[in-house]
Scaffold this active site. Sequence first.
Site, PDB file in Angstrom:
ATOM      1  N   ASN A   9       0.874  -1.176   0.000  1.00  0.00           N
ATOM      2  CA  ASN A   9       0.000   0.000   0.000  1.00  0.00           C
ATOM      3  C   ASN A   9       0.908   1.220   0.000  1.00  0.00           C
ATOM      4  O   ASN A   9       1.480   1.563   1.026  1.00  0.00           O
ATOM      5  CB  ASN A   9      -0.890  -0.029   1.255  1.00  0.00           C
ATOM      6  N   LYS A  11       0.203   4.276  -0.345  1.00  0.00           N
ATOM      7  CA  LYS A  11      -0.436   5.480   0.218  1.00  0.00           C
ATOM      8  C   LYS A  11      -0.201   6.684  -0.711  1.00  0.00           C
ATOM      9  O   LYS A  11      -0.133   6.501  -1.917  1.00  0.00           O
ATOM     10  CB  LYS A  11       0.074   5.748   1.637  1.00  0.00           C
ATOM     11  N   HIS A  95      -9.421   1.313   4.896  1.00  0.00           N
ATOM     12  CA  HIS A  95      -8.146   1.537   5.591  1.00  0.00           C
ATOM     13  C   HIS A  95      -8.370   2.506   6.759  1.00  0.00           C
ATOM     14  O   HIS A  95      -9.175   3.438   6.656  1.00  0.00           O
ATOM     15  CB  HIS A  95      -7.112   2.103   4.619  1.00  0.00           C
ATOM     16  N   GLU A  97      -6.734   4.900   7.809  1.00  0.00           N
ATOM     17  CA  GLU A  97      -6.507   6.320   7.497  1.00  0.00           C
ATOM     18  C   GLU A  97      -7.736   6.929   6.835  1.00  0.00           C
ATOM     19  O   GLU A  97      -8.077   8.087   7.073  1.00  0.00           O
ATOM     20  CB  GLU A  97      -5.252   6.457   6.616  1.00  0.00           C
ATOM     21  N   GLU A 167      -5.503  -4.990  10.598  1.00  0.00           N
ATOM     22  CA  GLU A 167      -4.513  -3.941  10.819  1.00  0.00           C
ATOM     23  C   GLU A 167      -4.821  -3.205  12.121  1.00  0.00           C
ATOM     24  O   GLU A 167      -5.627  -2.261  12.124  1.00  0.00           O
ATOM     25  CB  GLU A 167      -4.554  -2.935   9.660  1.00  0.00           C
ATOM     26  N   GLY A 173       2.355   2.174  10.743  1.00  0.00           N
ATOM     27  CA  GLY A 173       3.307   3.273  10.596  1.00  0.00           C
ATOM     28  C   GLY A 173       4.039   3.651  11.865  1.00  0.00           C
ATOM     29  O   GLY A 173       4.686   4.689  11.923  1.00  0.00           O
ATOM     30  N   SER A 212       3.319  -2.251  10.496  1.00  0.00           N
ATOM     31  CA  SER A 212       4.766  -2.310  10.720  1.00  0.00           C
ATOM     32  C   SER A 212       5.363  -3.684  10.398  1.00  0.00           C
ATOM     33  O   SER A 212       6.297  -4.135  11.075  1.00  0.00           O
ATOM     34  CB  SER A 212       5.104  -1.875  12.144  1.00  0.00           C
TER      35      SER A 212
END
Length: 253
Positions: A9, A11, A95, A97, A167, A173, A212
Amino acid sequence: MSKYLIAGNWKMNTNADETRKLVSELSASASKNQEVEMLVCPPFINIPGASELLKDSFVSLGAQNCYFEEKGAFTGEISIPMLKAFNLEYIIIGHSERRAYFNESDDLIAKKLEAILNHNLKPILCIGETLEERNAGKTFEVLKNQLDIDLSKADLLKISDMVIAYEPVWAIGTGVSATNEQVAEAHKWIREYLENNYKTEAAKIKILYGGSLNHANAKEILAIPNVDGGLIGGASLKSESFLKIYNTAIELS
Ligand code: PEP
């Protein structure tokens, strides 16, 4: 069906030149492998370029988002047929985010999932709890709520095309992945949820871990039961680190 899906991904990273470079490096190293599939998900604007370069490669192409309507007055959105025109197979939805920064609700995610399956593409549905939710002992309540709503409109005949990415939000991240025990427990719970709802189809649904994941922890995490691959952010932006994870999956398969 391959054993592992190793998905990048990207991003909101990689301009056109960087996309060409990364895609070329990855496609030069990806082999025809029945057991491990490599997938890259560049930003929308670089999908046409990536698609051209990946034409005869062993790397699959995906998008990071879509809208569920086919066309019309939806300024700034991209439809599934527009993406499908570029030989794209996968679309990431839900996701964390997008949930956090763009207020995407589970109801919206359910509509996207339904539309992606109806277009015969493969949704990668991201689910996961925040640190507050985990600390409050609510992890499985949160996962259940997300799955109950996100899958509520899915065509049962196509459900095995779906991929789930577990996730934990606190691991994305941050450089701190979930522990092996936490991954094992969550993936087992998700598999059981799928078995309860989709019976024999459940075994065909891949469950990826994301948060991560990198070359140092890939071997341990990918070896955990019910882990069928990884959704990788940071470590997918350099061919060297992404290929190390891909090669680890090949070793394990
Ligand atoms: C992600 O964005 O899906 C992700 C898992 O990111 P990272 O690998 O950087 O934690």
